[in-house]
Design a protein around this motif. Structure first.
Motif, PDB file in Angstrom:
ATOM      1  N   LEU A 144       1.042  -1.207   0.008  1.00 51.04           N
ATOM      2  CA  LEU A 144       0.036  -0.084  -0.002  1.00 51.04           C
ATOM      3  C   LEU A 144       0.829   1.318  -0.126  1.00 51.04           C
ATOM      4  N   LEU A 145       1.967   1.186   0.824  1.00 50.07           N
ATOM      5  CA  LEU A 145       2.926   2.363   0.832  1.00 50.07           C
ATOM      6  C   LEU A 145       3.630   2.651  -0.410  1.00 50.07           C
ATOM      7  N   TYR A 146       4.062   1.408  -1.144  1.00 49.69           N
ATOM      8  CA  TYR A 146       4.650   1.419  -2.231  1.00 49.69           C
ATOM      9  C   TYR A 146       3.649   2.220  -3.609  1.00 49.69           C
ATOM     10  N   ALA A 147       2.370   1.662  -3.348  1.00 50.35           N
ATOM     11  CA  ALA A 147       1.237   2.355  -4.403  1.00 50.35           C
ATOM     12  C   ALA A 147       1.484   3.858  -4.340  1.00 50.35           C
ATOM     13  N   SER A 148       1.298   4.252  -3.108  1.00 45.15           N
ATOM     14  CA  SER A 148       1.312   5.761  -2.962  1.00 45.15           C
ATOM     15  C   SER A 148       2.785   6.481  -3.273  1.00 45.15           C
ATOM     16  N   ALA A 149       3.680   5.768  -3.072  1.00 42.61           N
ATOM     17  CA  ALA A 149       4.966   6.238  -3.567  1.00 42.61           C
ATOM     18  C   ALA A 149       5.191   6.068  -5.260  1.00 42.61           C
ATOM     19  N   ALA A 150       4.728   5.157  -5.737  1.00 43.70           N
ATOM     20  CA  ALA A 150       4.652   5.126  -7.041  1.00 43.70           C
ATOM     21  C   ALA A 150       3.910   6.262  -7.739  1.00 43.70           C
ATOM     22  N   LEU A 151       2.660   6.732  -7.330  1.00 42.22           N
ATOM     23  CA  LEU A 151       2.119   7.949  -7.749  1.00 42.22           C
ATOM     24  C   LEU A 151       2.880   9.169  -7.614  1.00 42.22           C
ATOM     25  N   ILE A 152       3.720   9.422  -6.383  1.00 38.75           N
ATOM     26  CA  ILE A 152       4.424  10.444  -6.333  1.00 38.75           C
ATOM     27  C   ILE A 152       5.421  10.418  -7.269  1.00 38.75           C
ATOM     28  N   LEU A 153       6.091   9.146  -7.598  1.00 38.60           N
ATOM     29  CA  LEU A 153       7.001   9.281  -8.700  1.00 38.60           C
ATOM     30  C   LEU A 153       6.342   9.650 -10.194  1.00 38.60           C
ATOM     31  N   ALA A 154       5.425   9.203 -10.354  1.00 36.86           N
ATOM     32  CA  ALA A 154       4.370   9.714 -11.436  1.00 36.86           C
ATOM     33  C   ALA A 154       4.467  11.107 -11.633  1.00 36.86           C
ATOM     34  N   ALA A 155       4.220  11.899 -10.558  1.00 36.43           N
ATOM     35  CA  ALA A 155       3.919  13.279 -10.426  1.00 36.43           C
ATOM     36  C   ALA A 155       5.453  14.053 -10.506  1.00 36.43           C
ATOM     37  N   LEU A 156       6.318  13.417 -10.239  1.00 42.43           N
ATOM     38  CA  LEU A 156       7.768  13.988 -10.217  1.00 42.43           C
ATOM     39  C   LEU A 156       8.272  13.723 -11.959  1.00 42.43           C
ATOM     40  N   ALA A 157       7.709  12.576 -12.228  1.00 45.31           N
ATOM     41  CA  ALA A 157       8.267  12.271 -13.811  1.00 45.31           C
ATOM     42  C   ALA A 157       7.366  13.132 -14.590  1.00 45.31           C
ATOM     43  N   TYR A 158       6.077  13.240 -14.333  1.00 45.08           N
ATOM     44  CA  TYR A 158       5.375  14.386 -15.122  1.00 45.08           C
ATOM     45  C   TYR A 158       5.818  15.523 -15.238  1.00 45.08           C
ATOM     46  N   PHE A 159       6.344  16.260 -14.178  1.00 43.52           N
ATOM     47  CA  PHE A 159       7.071  17.548 -14.064  1.00 43.52           C
ATOM     48  C   PHE A 159       8.445  17.741 -14.368  1.00 43.52           C
ATOM     49  N   SER A 160       9.130  16.380 -14.415  1.00 44.48           N
ATOM     50  CA  SER A 160      10.554  16.462 -14.946  1.00 44.48           C
ATOM     51  C   SER A 160      10.872  17.128 -16.157  1.00 44.48           C
ATOM     52  N   ALA A 220      15.063  16.406  -8.853  1.00 44.81           N
ATOM     53  CA  ALA A 220      16.032  17.333  -9.318  1.00 44.81           C
ATOM     54  C   ALA A 220      15.252  18.164 -10.636  1.00 44.81           C
ATOM     55  N   GLY A 221      14.641  17.128 -11.521  1.00 48.53           N
ATOM     56  CA  GLY A 221      14.008  17.340 -12.785  1.00 48.53           C
ATOM     57  C   GLY A 221      12.791  18.320 -12.487  1.00 48.53           C
ATOM     58  N   ALA A 222      12.059  17.796 -11.527  1.00 44.76           N
ATOM     59  CA  ALA A 222      10.684  18.190 -11.325  1.00 44.76           C
ATOM     60  C   ALA A 222      10.888  19.801 -10.528  1.00 44.76           C
ATOM     61  N   TRP A 223      11.952  19.865  -9.616  1.00 44.65           N
ATOM     62  CA  TRP A 223      12.290  20.948  -8.994  1.00 44.65           C
ATOM     63  C   TRP A 223      12.666  22.416  -9.937  1.00 44.65           C
ATOM     64  N   GLN A 224      13.173  21.965 -11.161  1.00 41.82           N
ATOM     65  CA  GLN A 224      13.381  23.122 -11.847  1.00 41.82           C
ATOM     66  C   GLN A 224      11.905  23.621 -12.509  1.00 41.82           C
ATOM     67  N   VAL A 225      11.295  23.049 -12.510  1.00 38.78           N
ATOM     68  CA  VAL A 225       9.908  23.460 -13.001  1.00 38.78           C
ATOM     69  C   VAL A 225       8.952  24.250 -11.927  1.00 38.78           C
ATOM     70  N   LEU A 226       8.950  23.529 -10.504  1.00 40.80           N
ATOM     71  CA  LEU A 226       8.009  23.447  -9.681  1.00 40.80           C
ATOM     72  C   LEU A 226       8.487  24.741  -8.598  1.00 40.80           C
ATOM     73  N   TRP A 227       9.827  24.597  -8.586  1.00 36.97           N
ATOM     74  CA  TRP A 227      10.443  25.636  -7.307  1.00 36.97           C
ATOM     75  C   TRP A 227      10.175  27.116  -7.881  1.00 36.97           C
ATOM     76  N   PRO A 228      10.303  27.550  -9.190  1.00 37.07           N
ATOM     77  CA  PRO A 228       9.965  28.973  -9.457  1.00 37.07           C
ATOM     78  C   PRO A 228       8.552  29.300  -9.518  1.00 37.07           C
ATOM     79  N   LEU A 229       7.617  28.272  -9.291  1.00 37.95           N
ATOM     80  CA  LEU A 229       6.353  28.546  -9.257  1.00 37.95           C
ATOM     81  C   LEU A 229       5.942  28.807  -8.019  1.00 37.95           C
ATOM     82  N   ILE A 230       6.618  28.595  -6.935  1.00 36.08           N
ATOM     83  CA  ILE A 230       6.543  28.583  -5.589  1.00 36.08           C
ATOM     84  C   ILE A 230       6.750  30.110  -5.155  1.00 36.08           C
ATOM     85  N   PHE A 231       7.781  30.733  -5.585  1.00 33.99           N
ATOM     86  CA  PHE A 231       8.287  32.088  -5.311  1.00 33.99           C
ATOM     87  C   PHE A 231       8.173  32.850  -6.435  1.00 33.99           C
TER      88      PHE A 231
END
Length: 155
Positions: free
Chosen positions: A54-70, A144-155
């Motif tokens: 169950l935890l890995y199912a959730s973790a895999a969705l987080i990976l999907a989100a990170l890959a989407y924004f990377s 690191a790949g998602a950070w480059q897209v998401l971090w500038p949106l925060i500030f």
């Protein structure tokens, strides 16, 4: 079909669904074991397999989100997701095997048991270090790949 979804995102989402299904099935196994036990307990690694799935199912969705924004190329994201998903699956498989065999309550305790056999410590250590490198490395790449897209949106 959404053409914007990359193979890495698709892999992570499908893996999440498979891990969720395994979590549900091991939950049934756990429930049956609890009902049949005098102490109302499932074998130790049946419980771990259920929770980890169950935890890995959730973790895999987080990976999907990170890959989407990377910002990385699809092939980099795919390998980063695959590294995690393979080791998630191997961990769950190990827990299921120990749950079925009821051979240990700590797979890292020496001697390393697998049914009636003992496994060499070096084999377990190599597996654990490769798991750490694959999961941590793959996640850091995606973050690191998602950070480059998401971090500038925060500030």
């Amino acid at each position: 079909m959404d053409e914007t979804l990359s193979p890495a995102v698709a892999l992570a989402v499908l893996a999440s669904g498979i891990f969720l299904l395994i979590g549900l099935l091991t939950g049934i196994w756990k429930y049956i074991a609890i009902m049949r036990s005098e102490k109302a307990r499932a074998p130790y690694y049946v419980d771990i397999a259920h929770r980890a799935s169950l935890l890995y199912a959730s973790a895999a969705l987080i990976l999907a989100a990170l890959a989407y924004f990377s910002v990385w190329p699809d092939w980099v994201n795919w390998w980063a997701v695959l590294a995690n998903v393979v080791y998630f699956a191997l961990a769950i498989g190990t827990y299921v095997i120990h749950g079925a065999l009821k051979d240990t309550d700590n797979q890292l305790r020496r001697p390393h048991r697998l049914g009636p056999m003992s496994l060499p410590s070096v084999l377990i250590q190599l597996f654990m270090w490769s798991l750490i490198l694959a999961e941590l490395g793959g996640t850091l790449v995606l973050l690191a790949g998602a950070w480059q897209v998401l971090w500038p949106l925060i500030f």
